[in-house]
Design an enzyme around this catalytic site. Sequence first.
Site, PDB file in Angstrom:
ATOM      1  N   HIS A 159       0.838  -1.192   0.000  1.00 38.65           N
ATOM      2  CA  HIS A 159       0.000   0.000   0.000  1.00 38.65           C
ATOM      3  C   HIS A 159       0.871   1.239   0.000  1.00 38.65           C
ATOM      4  O   HIS A 159       1.813   1.362   0.783  1.00 38.65           O
ATOM      5  CB  HIS A 159      -0.941   0.033   1.206  1.00 38.65           C
ATOM      6  CG  HIS A 159      -1.862   1.214   1.194  1.00 38.65           C
ATOM      7  ND1 HIS A 159      -2.917   1.323   0.314  1.00 38.65           N
ATOM      8  CD2 HIS A 159      -1.857   2.358   1.917  1.00 38.65           C
ATOM      9  CE1 HIS A 159      -3.545   2.466   0.514  1.00 38.65           C
ATOM     10  NE2 HIS A 159      -2.905   3.118   1.479  1.00 38.65           N
ATOM     11  N   SER A 160       0.551   2.199  -0.885  1.00 41.70           N
ATOM     12  CA  SER A 160       1.244   3.475  -0.987  1.00 41.70           C
ATOM     13  C   SER A 160       2.739   3.234  -1.225  1.00 41.70           C
ATOM     14  O   SER A 160       3.100   2.564  -2.187  1.00 41.70           O
ATOM     15  CB  SER A 160       0.975   4.303   0.281  1.00 41.70           C
ATOM     16  OG  SER A 160       1.325   5.657   0.088  1.00 41.70           O
ATOM     17  N   MET A 161       3.619   3.755  -0.365  1.00 47.22           N
ATOM     18  CA  MET A 161       5.047   3.483  -0.544  1.00 47.22           C
ATOM     19  C   MET A 161       5.307   1.992  -0.648  1.00 47.22           C
ATOM     20  O   MET A 161       6.184   1.543  -1.403  1.00 47.22           O
ATOM     21  CB  MET A 161       5.849   4.067   0.621  1.00 47.22           C
ATOM     22  CG  MET A 161       7.355   3.845   0.503  1.00 47.22           C
ATOM     23  SD  MET A 161       8.311   4.366   1.948  1.00 47.22           S
ATOM     24  CE  MET A 161       8.225   2.865   2.956  1.00 47.22           C
TER      25      MET A 161
ATOM     26  N   SER B  29      -1.578  -1.088  -4.193  1.00 46.10           N
ATOM     27  CA  SER B  29      -2.700  -0.370  -3.602  1.00 46.10           C
ATOM     28  C   SER B  29      -2.302   1.072  -3.273  1.00 46.10           C
ATOM     29  O   SER B  29      -1.260   1.315  -2.668  1.00 46.10           O
ATOM     30  CB  SER B  29      -3.147  -1.097  -2.328  1.00 46.10           C
ATOM     31  OG  SER B  29      -4.045  -0.322  -1.572  1.00 46.10           O
TER      32      SER B  29
END
Length: 251
Positions: A92-94, A119
């Site tokens: 997720h993200s990074m 994500s």
Amino acid sequence: MASTGSAWVRRFHPAPQADARLVCFPHAGGSATYYFPLSAALREAADVLAVQYPGRQDRLQEPCITDISTLADRLADELMPWADRPLTFFGHSMGATVAFEVARRLEESGVILRGLFASGRRAPSRHREEQVHLRDDQGLVEELRRLSGTDAELLADEAVLRMVLPAMRGDYRAIETYRYRPGPPLNCPVVTLTGDSDPLVDIAEARAWAQHTVAPFRLRVFTGGHFFLGEHTESVARELADHFGAAAPGR
């Protein structure tokens, strides 16, 4: 928590009966425990591992790694012993970018993922100029409030902030200074998940993940912002369970 013998890996719900593994990579400032609910939901579908970066929780005294390439190098080495079962990555993200870079390194070593779930993150080749890591502490807290990913009570607790802000700043530096290095696309399927009101990712940036695989690609859009995952854990778990060919939670 089961012992894994590695400071980098948490295994909340060991699933020795599962024929596949899911490795989860946290967002900037996040920790392995963010994935505890997802691990619980998928305990019958896969052996779920969650990555713990240095500089937080039980690794608080360790220096943060502020370079994505270095972080991916370390994680590729740490995760190789877990490749005795087919691996799927979820970031997720990074964490999506980290997962992508680790997947590249594993492919160079002959390990092809069963799938990559990206994500809340634009494709690696899509760059935005961001400098949150250069802000003062108040500026960093304001960004966290904007994204609604951190409990408001925690952000008001000065003692807690002193503990978590260094990891957040280090992670923001890592992801904001990341630059995609052109190379072969992945050989595994890629599924991109995004929130329809995420200020950090638009639909075109999410769809651009298709350029990073020669295998099938799919985009799924959820309602919500950058941390839509918290509102849709059950749906995301069902998506992953279907990927593993297992009975989805609640069915």
